[in-house]
Design a protein around this motif. Structure first.
Motif, PDB file in Angstrom:
ATOM      1  N   LEU A   1       0.827  -1.212   0.000  1.00  0.00           N
ATOM      2  CA  LEU A   1       0.000   0.000   0.000  1.00  0.00           C
ATOM      3  C   LEU A   1       0.857   1.256   0.000  1.00  0.00           C
ATOM      4  O   LEU A   1       1.929   1.294   0.631  1.00  0.00           O
TER       5      LEU A   1
ATOM      6  N   TYR B   1       0.196   5.461   0.434  1.00  0.00           N
ATOM      7  CA  TYR B   1      -0.658   6.622   0.659  1.00  0.00           C
ATOM      8  C   TYR B   1       0.127   7.830   0.175  1.00  0.00           C
ATOM      9  O   TYR B   1       1.241   8.081   0.648  1.00  0.00           O
TER      10      TYR B   1
ATOM     11  N   HIS C   1     -13.102   0.609   8.528  1.00  0.00           N
ATOM     12  CA  HIS C   1     -13.522  -0.742   8.137  1.00  0.00           C
ATOM     13  C   HIS C   1     -12.977  -1.740   9.144  1.00  0.00           C
ATOM     14  O   HIS C   1     -12.105  -1.414   9.943  1.00  0.00           O
TER      15      HIS C   1
ATOM     16  N   ASP D   1     -11.318  -5.763   8.850  1.00  0.00           N
ATOM     17  CA  ASP D   1     -10.836  -6.645   7.773  1.00  0.00           C
ATOM     18  C   ASP D   1     -11.772  -7.851   7.638  1.00  0.00           C
ATOM     19  O   ASP D   1     -12.440  -8.233   8.583  1.00  0.00           O
TER      20      ASP D   1
ATOM     21  N   LEU E   1       0.241  -6.627   9.678  1.00  0.00           N
ATOM     22  CA  LEU E   1       0.513  -5.343   9.052  1.00  0.00           C
ATOM     23  C   LEU E   1       1.894  -4.829   9.438  1.00  0.00           C
ATOM     24  O   LEU E   1       2.228  -4.758  10.623  1.00  0.00           O
TER      25      LEU E   1
ATOM     26  N   THR F   1       4.362  -1.471   8.811  1.00  0.00           N
ATOM     27  CA  THR F   1       4.277  -0.099   8.295  1.00  0.00           C
ATOM     28  C   THR F   1       5.649   0.556   8.344  1.00  0.00           C
ATOM     29  O   THR F   1       6.541   0.099   9.052  1.00  0.00           O
TER      30      THR F   1
ATOM     31  N   LEU G   1      -2.402   4.901  11.222  1.00  0.00           N
ATOM     32  CA  LEU G   1      -3.426   3.902  11.545  1.00  0.00           C
ATOM     33  C   LEU G   1      -4.125   4.271  12.859  1.00  0.00           C
ATOM     34  O   LEU G   1      -3.472   4.588  13.851  1.00  0.00           O
TER      35      LEU G   1
ATOM     36  N   HIS H   1     -11.043   0.148  11.989  1.00  0.00           N
ATOM     37  CA  HIS H   1      -9.818   0.943  11.903  1.00  0.00           C
ATOM     38  C   HIS H   1      -9.828   1.752  10.615  1.00  0.00           C
ATOM     39  O   HIS H   1     -10.620   1.475   9.711  1.00  0.00           O
TER      40      HIS H   1
ATOM     41  N   VAL I   1      -7.195   4.872   8.190  1.00  0.00           N
ATOM     42  CA  VAL I   1      -5.884   5.522   8.076  1.00  0.00           C
ATOM     43  C   VAL I   1      -6.097   7.009   7.809  1.00  0.00           C
ATOM     44  O   VAL I   1      -6.813   7.398   6.879  1.00  0.00           O
TER      45      VAL I   1
ATOM     46  N   ARG J   1       3.101   7.666   2.968  1.00  0.00           N
ATOM     47  CA  ARG J   1       3.196   6.527   3.894  1.00  0.00           C
ATOM     48  C   ARG J   1       3.119   5.222   3.098  1.00  0.00           C
ATOM     49  O   ARG J   1       2.334   5.121   2.139  1.00  0.00           O
TER      50      ARG J   1
ATOM     51  N   SER K   1       2.704   0.938   3.614  1.00  0.00           N
ATOM     52  CA  SER K   1       2.477  -0.168   4.540  1.00  0.00           C
ATOM     53  C   SER K   1       2.312  -1.461   3.740  1.00  0.00           C
ATOM     54  O   SER K   1       2.112  -1.429   2.512  1.00  0.00           O
TER      55      SER K   1
ATOM     56  N   PHE L   1      -3.178 -10.410   4.384  1.00  0.00           N
ATOM     57  CA  PHE L   1      -4.500 -10.875   4.821  1.00  0.00           C
ATOM     58  C   PHE L   1      -4.547 -12.396   4.755  1.00  0.00           C
ATOM     59  O   PHE L   1      -4.244 -12.981   3.709  1.00  0.00           O
TER      60      PHE L   1
END
Ligand SMILES: O=C(O)CCC(=O)C(=O)O
Ligand SMILES: [Fe+2]
Length: 348
Positions: free
Chosen positions: A192, A194, A211, A213, A220, A222, A228, A272, A274, A281, A283, A287
């Protein structure tokens, strides 16, 4: 601990920093690890995992390779656009995790990598199995090798965590590692990025919308930019958000909705999101979901006469299909690669 982090319409909002339990996977005191993990799962479904066995060097390599991929021109990235199996590049706004509160979608781009299953393998008939989308070796040398190595090691970490979860639920230690559950899982690595656009909840602008998961658990990693946040009580008015700070070398692990269902809501999957403060950022989410065919139904240790199952059983593939449908752009949105490069920037 509290800190002033956000200012909405000039009114400073004091946002706490969450203190999460830390589970040491190399620890010899299993009883202690299980009880600390259990408390975290009952309380908020978030905890840190340390000494997980993945080296700092490999973590650094995965982040470096991820940065290189996102730094490619959009036209190159669009050649790697996600396929119908949800593998490959997902542009800005592809995901809208909180449709009620979000204006455009998540201000993030991503890259999905699943377990590699060749097209001619019968398992490729399953909705979330198939070949990955890989960048050319001459464009990003060593990229595929690095991601495949990480994919494999992250699954081992997830299996180690699943043993503690099983014990915390009074199940036998390998309960979730059975063939029909995590023996052949759906495991999705998602890089990911950002872009640094400042989030503004009052305008519906988020790095990632609120959301929980979908799956069993998420690991996760980061970079050192915070962003977060978790909300332990989604029904509180107003909602209270707490930062989960990056801890060097640790994974943030959170429980997904499937585990909440499995455990009859005894264990929590927590909301959670972001929030981006203006800094870019990166991360790396991993999953973990059970096998496509796995029937997620109330665990034997989580039901009683006074506490009957709250949900009907559901197959993993059905559940995941519903959740993807609700939150991801349909492929037809990207009719031509040119669409995205000329896509109007949202009016905010
Ligand atoms: O980037 C993060 O810190 C969180 C990402 C996340 O929650 C997700 O992708 O499900
Ligand atoms: Fe998430």
């Amino acid at each position: 601990m509290t800190m002033e982090r956000e200012s909405i319409n000039g009114v400073p909002e004091v946002t706490a920093v969450s203190t999460l339990n830390v589970i040491d996977l190399s620890g010899s005191d299993t009883h202690r690890s299980v009880s600390s993990l259990k408390q975290a799962c009952l309380d908020c479904g978030f905890f840190y995992v340390i000494n997980h066995g993945i080296s700092d060097e490999l973590m650094k390599e995965v982040f470096d390779q991820s940065r290189k991929a996102f730094a490619l021109p959009l036209s190159e990235k669009m050649k790697l656009l996600k396929n119908e199996k949800h593998r490959g590049y997902t542009p800005l706004f592809d995901e809208r995790l909180d449709p009620v509160n979000q204006l455009n979608g998540d201000y993030k781009e991503g890259y999905y990598i699943g377990i590699e299953v060749p097209e001619d393998d019968p398992r490729a008939q399953e909705p979330y199995y198939g070949p990955n989308v890989w960048p050319d070796e001459d464009v990003l040398p060593g990229w595929r090798q690095c991601m495949e190595k990480y994919h494999q090691l992250a699954l081992d970490v997830a299996k180690a965590v699943s043993r503690l979860i099983a014990l915390a639920l009074d199940l036998e230690i390998e309960y979730f590692n059975k063939q029909e559950i995590l023996g052949e899982p759906i495991a999705i690595l998602r890089l990911l990025h950002y872009e640094g656009r400042v989030s503004d909840p009052s305008k519906g602008i988020y790095g990632a919308g609120a959301h929980s998961d979908f799956g069993f658990i998420t690991l996760l990693a980061t970079d050192d930019v915070s962003g977060l946040q978790i909300c332990k009580d989604k029904d509180a008015v107003p909602q209270k958000w707490e930062y989960v700070e990056p801890v060097k070398g640790a994974f943030v692990v959170n429980l997904g909705d499937m585990l909440e269902r499995w455990s009859n809501c005894i264990f929590r999957s927590t909301l959670h999101r972001v929030i981006i403060g203006g800094q870019e950022r990166y991360s790396i989410a991993y999953f973990v979901l059970p096998n496509h065919n796995c029937l997620v139904e109330c665990l034997p240790t989580c039901r009683s006469e006074e506490n009957p199952p709250k949900f009907p059983p559901i197959r993993c593939r059905t559940y995941l299909g519903q959740r993807y449908e609700e939150t991801h752009a349909n492929l037809s949105k990207y009719q031509t690669h040119a669409d995205l490069s000329t896509q109007e920037r949202p009016k905010t």
